[in-house]
Motif scaffolding. Structure first.
Motif, PDB file in Angstrom:
ATOM      1  N   LYS A   1       0.853  -1.203   0.000  1.00 47.89           N
ATOM      2  CA  LYS A   1       0.000   0.000   0.000  1.00 47.89           C
ATOM      3  C   LYS A   1       0.885   1.248   0.000  1.00 47.89           C
ATOM      4  O   LYS A   1       0.607   2.214  -0.699  1.00 47.89           O
ATOM      5  N   GLU A   2       1.959   1.196   0.789  1.00 46.43           N
ATOM      6  CA  GLU A   2       2.905   2.324   0.810  1.00 46.43           C
ATOM      7  C   GLU A   2       3.612   2.432  -0.547  1.00 46.43           C
ATOM      8  O   GLU A   2       3.758   3.526  -1.087  1.00 46.43           O
ATOM      9  N   ALA A   3       4.011   1.300  -1.081  1.00 44.07           N
ATOM     10  CA  ALA A   3       4.764   1.276  -2.355  1.00 44.07           C
ATOM     11  C   ALA A   3       3.978   1.946  -3.479  1.00 44.07           C
ATOM     12  O   ALA A   3       4.555   2.541  -4.388  1.00 44.07           O
ATOM     13  N   LEU A   4       2.653   1.837  -3.387  1.00 43.40           N
ATOM     14  CA  LEU A   4       1.797   2.403  -4.434  1.00 43.40           C
ATOM     15  C   LEU A   4       1.727   3.931  -4.355  1.00 43.40           C
ATOM     16  O   LEU A   4       1.344   4.576  -5.326  1.00 43.40           O
TER      17      LEU A   4
ATOM     18  N   MET B   1      -0.800 -10.502  -6.000  1.00 52.95           N
ATOM     19  CA  MET B   1       0.357 -10.977  -5.237  1.00 52.95           C
ATOM     20  C   MET B   1       1.672 -10.451  -5.838  1.00 52.95           C
ATOM     21  O   MET B   1       2.375 -11.173  -6.550  1.00 52.95           O
ATOM     22  N   PRO B   2       2.006  -9.181  -5.565  1.00 50.03           N
ATOM     23  CA  PRO B   2       3.229  -8.591  -6.135  1.00 50.03           C
ATOM     24  C   PRO B   2       4.513  -9.245  -5.593  1.00 50.03           C
ATOM     25  O   PRO B   2       4.608  -9.547  -4.408  1.00 50.03           O
ATOM     26  N   ASP B   3       5.496  -9.424  -6.495  1.00 47.55           N
ATOM     27  CA  ASP B   3       6.773 -10.046  -6.097  1.00 47.55           C
ATOM     28  C   ASP B   3       7.651  -9.071  -5.319  1.00 47.55           C
ATOM     29  O   ASP B   3       7.750  -7.889  -5.673  1.00 47.55           O
ATOM     30  N   LEU B   4       8.333  -9.601  -4.311  1.00 50.87           N
ATOM     31  CA  LEU B   4       9.224  -8.782  -3.485  1.00 50.87           C
ATOM     32  C   LEU B   4      10.590  -8.628  -4.149  1.00 50.87           C
ATOM     33  O   LEU B   4      11.051  -9.535  -4.856  1.00 50.87           O
ATOM     34  N   ASN B   5      11.230  -7.504  -3.853  1.00 48.49           N
ATOM     35  CA  ASN B   5      12.539  -7.202  -4.432  1.00 48.49           C
ATOM     36  C   ASN B   5      13.650  -7.562  -3.445  1.00 48.49           C
ATOM     37  O   ASN B   5      14.040  -6.762  -2.597  1.00 48.49           O
TER      38      ASN B   5
ATOM     39  N   ALA C   1       2.710 -11.495 -16.542  1.00 51.90           N
ATOM     40  CA  ALA C   1       3.195 -11.433 -15.154  1.00 51.90           C
ATOM     41  C   ALA C   1       3.321  -9.983 -14.682  1.00 51.90           C
ATOM     42  O   ALA C   1       3.864  -9.727 -13.609  1.00 51.90           O
ATOM     43  N   TRP C   2       2.857  -9.036 -15.495  1.00 50.65           N
ATOM     44  CA  TRP C   2       3.011  -7.614 -15.142  1.00 50.65           C
ATOM     45  C   TRP C   2       1.656  -6.937 -15.026  1.00 50.65           C
ATOM     46  O   TRP C   2       0.752  -7.212 -15.819  1.00 50.65           O
ATOM     47  N   LYS C   3       1.545  -6.019 -14.088  1.00 49.09           N
ATOM     48  CA  LYS C   3       0.307  -5.251 -13.940  1.00 49.09           C
ATOM     49  C   LYS C   3       0.653  -3.769 -13.949  1.00 49.09           C
ATOM     50  O   LYS C   3       1.544  -3.315 -13.211  1.00 49.09           O
ATOM     51  N   TYR C   4      -0.054  -3.043 -14.791  1.00 49.37           N
ATOM     52  CA  TYR C   4       0.211  -1.609 -14.948  1.00 49.37           C
ATOM     53  C   TYR C   4      -0.496  -0.811 -13.857  1.00 49.37           C
ATOM     54  O   TYR C   4      -1.664  -1.058 -13.551  1.00 49.37           O
ATOM     55  N   VAL C   5       0.221   0.161 -13.280  1.00 47.25           N
ATOM     56  CA  VAL C   5      -0.392   1.068 -12.300  1.00 47.25           C
ATOM     57  C   VAL C   5      -0.340   2.480 -12.892  1.00 47.25           C
ATOM     58  O   VAL C   5       0.727   3.108 -12.928  1.00 47.25           O
ATOM     59  N   PRO C   6      -1.481   2.980 -13.402  1.00 47.49           N
ATOM     60  CA  PRO C   6      -1.467   4.259 -14.140  1.00 47.49           C
ATOM     61  C   PRO C   6      -0.919   5.414 -13.308  1.00 47.49           C
ATOM     62  O   PRO C   6      -0.169   6.250 -13.830  1.00 47.49           O
ATOM     63  N   GLU C   7      -1.251   5.454 -12.002  1.00 53.09           N
ATOM     64  CA  GLU C   7      -0.805   6.580 -11.156  1.00 53.09           C
ATOM     65  C   GLU C   7       0.719   6.700 -11.145  1.00 53.09           C
ATOM     66  O   GLU C   7       1.273   7.783 -10.968  1.00 53.09           O
ATOM     67  N   LEU C   8       1.419   5.585 -11.290  1.00 55.87           N
ATOM     68  CA  LEU C   8       2.886   5.619 -11.241  1.00 55.87           C
ATOM     69  C   LEU C   8       3.499   5.479 -12.635  1.00 55.87           C
ATOM     70  O   LEU C   8       4.709   5.589 -12.804  1.00 55.87           O
ATOM     71  N   ASP C   9       2.661   5.191 -13.599  1.00 56.91           N
ATOM     72  CA  ASP C   9       3.120   4.869 -14.957  1.00 56.91           C
ATOM     73  C   ASP C   9       4.226   3.797 -14.907  1.00 56.91           C
ATOM     74  O   ASP C   9       5.276   3.907 -15.531  1.00 56.91           O
ATOM     75  N   GLN C  10       3.947   2.765 -14.133  1.00 55.07           N
ATOM     76  CA  GLN C  10       4.906   1.657 -13.989  1.00 55.07           C
ATOM     77  C   GLN C  10       4.149   0.334 -13.906  1.00 55.07           C
ATOM     78  O   GLN C  10       2.964   0.316 -13.544  1.00 55.07           O
ATOM     79  N   TYR C  11       4.865  -0.723 -14.194  1.00 51.77           N
ATOM     80  CA  TYR C  11       4.324  -2.065 -14.021  1.00 51.77           C
ATOM     81  C   TYR C  11       4.960  -2.707 -12.796  1.00 51.77           C
ATOM     82  O   TYR C  11       6.148  -2.491 -12.540  1.00 51.77           O
ATOM     83  N   TYR C  12       4.183  -3.525 -12.056  1.00 51.28           N
ATOM     84  CA  TYR C  12       4.829  -4.359 -11.023  1.00 51.28           C
ATOM     85  C   TYR C  12       4.776  -5.818 -11.472  1.00 51.28           C
ATOM     86  O   TYR C  12       3.875  -6.231 -12.209  1.00 51.28           O
ATOM     87  N   LEU C  13       5.746  -6.580 -10.995  1.00 52.29           N
ATOM     88  CA  LEU C  13       5.839  -7.996 -11.361  1.00 52.29           C
ATOM     89  C   LEU C  13       4.994  -8.842 -10.410  1.00 52.29           C
ATOM     90  O   LEU C  13       5.033  -8.645  -9.187  1.00 52.29           O
TER      91      LEU C  13
ATOM     92  N   ASN D   1       8.531   6.681  -2.214  1.00 57.28           N
ATOM     93  CA  ASN D   1       8.197   6.078  -0.923  1.00 57.28           C
ATOM     94  C   ASN D   1       9.224   4.998  -0.586  1.00 57.28           C
ATOM     95  O   ASN D   1       9.598   4.207  -1.453  1.00 57.28           O
ATOM     96  N   PRO D   2       9.698   4.955   0.679  1.00 58.97           N
ATOM     97  CA  PRO D   2      10.738   3.962   1.024  1.00 58.97           C
ATOM     98  C   PRO D   2      10.317   2.514   0.749  1.00 58.97           C
ATOM     99  O   PRO D   2      11.167   1.636   0.566  1.00 58.97           O
ATOM    100  N   TYR D   3       9.020   2.253   0.717  1.00 58.74           N
ATOM    101  CA  TYR D   3       8.575   0.872   0.476  1.00 58.74           C
ATOM    102  C   TYR D   3       8.463   0.542  -1.017  1.00 58.74           C
ATOM    103  O   TYR D   3       8.264  -0.604  -1.384  1.00 58.74           O
ATOM    104  N   HIS D   4       8.556   1.589  -1.848  1.00 53.02           N
ATOM    105  CA  HIS D   4       8.397   1.341  -3.289  1.00 53.02           C
ATOM    106  C   HIS D   4       9.383   0.260  -3.763  1.00 53.02           C
ATOM    107  O   HIS D   4       9.028  -0.667  -4.481  1.00 53.02           O
ATOM    108  N   ASP D   5      10.606   0.393  -3.280  1.00 56.03           N
ATOM    109  CA  ASP D   5      11.658  -0.518  -3.725  1.00 56.03           C
ATOM    110  C   ASP D   5      11.616  -1.886  -3.013  1.00 56.03           C
ATOM    111  O   ASP D   5      12.503  -2.718  -3.183  1.00 56.03           O
TER     112      ASP D   5
END
Ligand code: NOJ
Length: 550
Positions: A110-113, A165-169, A146-158, A118-122
């Motif tokens: 939730k923070e990453a979004l 269920m987003p993958d951890l880095n 395996a990717w989902k687009y998040v328009p607010e960030l203009d990024q995909y998460y894996l 945000n420190p949790y983004h990574d």
């Protein structure tokens, strides 16, 4: 020899084991009420699938809070009581731990979004779009990209699994420290180990290139299975948590070659105690494709099992042995006969497993010969993996009837039916409505089986006892006796003092085989042995274990 090498692990899928409060979902108090039953069976460890706070999109493998027990299962006090009660009975508790991904409802995500800064983004794996599209062609194990687009960030998460269920880095040391802290929290509660979910996927190739799609197996997994830093990360967990706490650990290692499984489990490397690998339960996939009506050849199965037996032993690795778990259709329905020869089949599978080298696992219900659910309509399924696969089959032009038949054979929901304790409507599992409803009333239950002569439960009990007392079953070298036999699986285990032979007839026809000299019958799944001097006649699904001392 380590204690857990002689012991048997019992896997509980809490949601389907025993409900104590009538809400239709199994819970911790339910498990506590069945500990005497498990003690009677003789098991030494319990593996509990996840019970942490979760929205339940993947029945708990989507963790929203690593530190809390989900109220649906009980409270942290209930959990501590379970630990205590299990320990009183000399039973160890292994918790499932999911470290490849979290739920999208986890505070970290939730923070990453919130923003890229945000420190949790990574804590998660993000990529910018490439030409307005997904960063690569990797496929989710739950179908689709395996990717989902998040328009607010203009990024995909894996997300290698469900989109929720987003993958951890794991490249981020802050994330790793956060994980070590959390593992220590559970260690301090007094648990005895972890089963580590899809742990060989946690380290992704840095540049994450496209895969080739040359085969169904070239879907991205080449770039994250047993990835570049996975052994370092696991060794780090060993040093910080597993080693100091003398934990028993088992890694779920899909799509892994023996050479890698050895690295994870050879004690010299200080990583994990043992490895779950899945090649033998993929033997009925068609060219690597799970969602087909599959057939298997016994010689393919015995060749896979034999390769793992010989090579793991030779290189100091250790196998976790199993036919069933919450992700597999029931082996009795898949590899043997769950109708006319139901008892013989259940016992045969048990004997084959317990005769091999490694630590045997029983999945709840194996000990009463539970079989597939055989659902007839997609509406009867809850499991996202199965529903997505069904939709994909339909989109690809497969007709409904065939798609349902494929799910009846391959869906993991088959193994998630509530445990059958007695003959009442919902088998004494719940006084309410079970979360997953059986379609047919199956007359097998713990109550019934325990009243049967020479029953499956007691057969398991005998095997568990043998594993504890016959060293050759633990340390004996394995040898396949006839690699070309497509009906009977025969193998030998031997050490300096004794030898064991297991023969298992995987067909519904009688099979005559040569009987080795000087061996005595230890256990069999028919009342008497049919043999003359040098020949044994194995009846349908008959299995026998012979022994000889030097
Ligand atoms: C393996 C678990 O056993 C399975 O049930 C789950 O769906 C995936 N990992 C994702 O966590």
């Amino acid at each position: 020899m380590k204690e857990w090498q002689k012991e048997t692990v019992y896997q509980i899928y809490p949601r389907s084991f025993q409900d104590s409060n009538g809400d239709g979902i199994g819970d911790i108090n339910g498990i506590i009420s069945r500990l005497d039953y498990l003690q009677n069976l003789g098991i030494g460890l319990i593996w509990l699938t996840p019970m942490y706070v979760s929205p339940g999109n993947d029945n708990g493998y989507d963790i929203a809070d690593y530190y809390q027990i989900d109220p649906v299962f009980g409270t942290i006090d209930d959990f501590e009581r379970l630990l205590n009660e299990a320990h009183k009975r000399d039973i160890k508790i292994i918790m499932d731990m999911v470290l490849n991904h979290t739920s999208n409802e986890n505070h970290w995500f939730k923070e990453a979004l919130k923003s890229k800064d945000n420190p949790y983004h990574d804590y998660y794996i993000w990529k910018d779009p490439v030409d307005g599209h997904e960063p690569n062609n990797w496929v989710s194990k739950f179908s689709g990209s395996a990717w989902k687009y998040v328009p607010e960030l203009d990024q995909y998460y894996l997300h290698l699994y469900d989109v929720t269920m987003p993958d951890l880095n794991w490249r981020n040391p802050k994330l790793r420290n956060e994980i070590f802290k959390m593992l220590k929290f559970w260690a301090n509660k007094g648990i005895d180990g972890f089963r580590l979910d899809v742990i060989n996927n946690i380290s992704k190739a840095k540049d994450m290139p496209n895969d080739t799609f040359a085969t169904p197996l070239d879907d991205g997994r080449n770039f994250y299975t047993n990835g570049p830093h996975v052994h370092e990360y696991i060794h780090e967990m060993y040093e910080k948590v597993f080693g100091p706490n003398k934990f028993v650990t088992v890694g779920e290692l899909s799509s892994t070659p023996v050479s890698e499984a050895v690295k994870y489990t050879n004690p010299k490397r200080q990583e994990l105690s043992m490895a779950f690998t899945f090649h033998h339960v993929k033997v009925d996939y068609t060219n690597g494709n799970k969602w087909t009506l599959g057939h298997y050849k016994l010689t393919d199965l015995t060749s896979i099992l034999s390769k793992w037996q010989v090579q793991m032993n030779r290189q100091g690795g250790w196998n976790a042995l199993f036919w069933n778990n919450h992700d597999q259709p029931r082996a009795i329905s898949r590899f043997t006969n769950d109708e006319k020869y139901r008892d013989q089949s259940a016992k045969l599978l048990a004997m084959v497993e317990f005769g091999l080298q490694g630590t045997p696992y029983i999945y709840q219900g194996d000990e009463i010969a539970m079989k597939n659910a055989y659902f007839t309509d997609i509406s009867q399924y809850n499991d996202h993996e199965s529903i997505n696969a069904y939709n994909e089959l339909i989109d690809n032009g497969i007709d409904k009837e065939l798609a349902i038949m494929i799910l009846q054979q391959k869906s993991r929901e088959n193994a998630r039916l509530p445990m059958q304790w007695n003959s009442s409507k919902y088998y004494g599992f719940t006084t309410g409505q079970p979360w997953l409803k059986p379609l047919h009333h199956d007359d097998y239950s713990v109550e019934k089986v325990l009243n049967m002569k020479d029953n499956v439960f007691n057969f398991y009990k005998a095997l568990i006892f043998l594993r504890k007392h016959k060293a050759v079953l633990v340390d004996g070298e394995y040898k396949l006796l006839d690699a070309n036999d497509n009906s009977v699986y025969s193998y030998e285990r031997s050490n300096n003092n004794s030898k064991i032979i297991v023969m298992a007839n995987f067909t519904a026809q009688e099979q005559k085989r040569k009987l080795a000299e000087g061996f005595n019958l230890i256990l069999g799944n028919y009342e008497n042995l049919q043999s003359n001097e040098d020949t044994v006649t194995l009846r349908p699904y008959e299995s026998v274990m012979f022994g000889k001392k030097f």
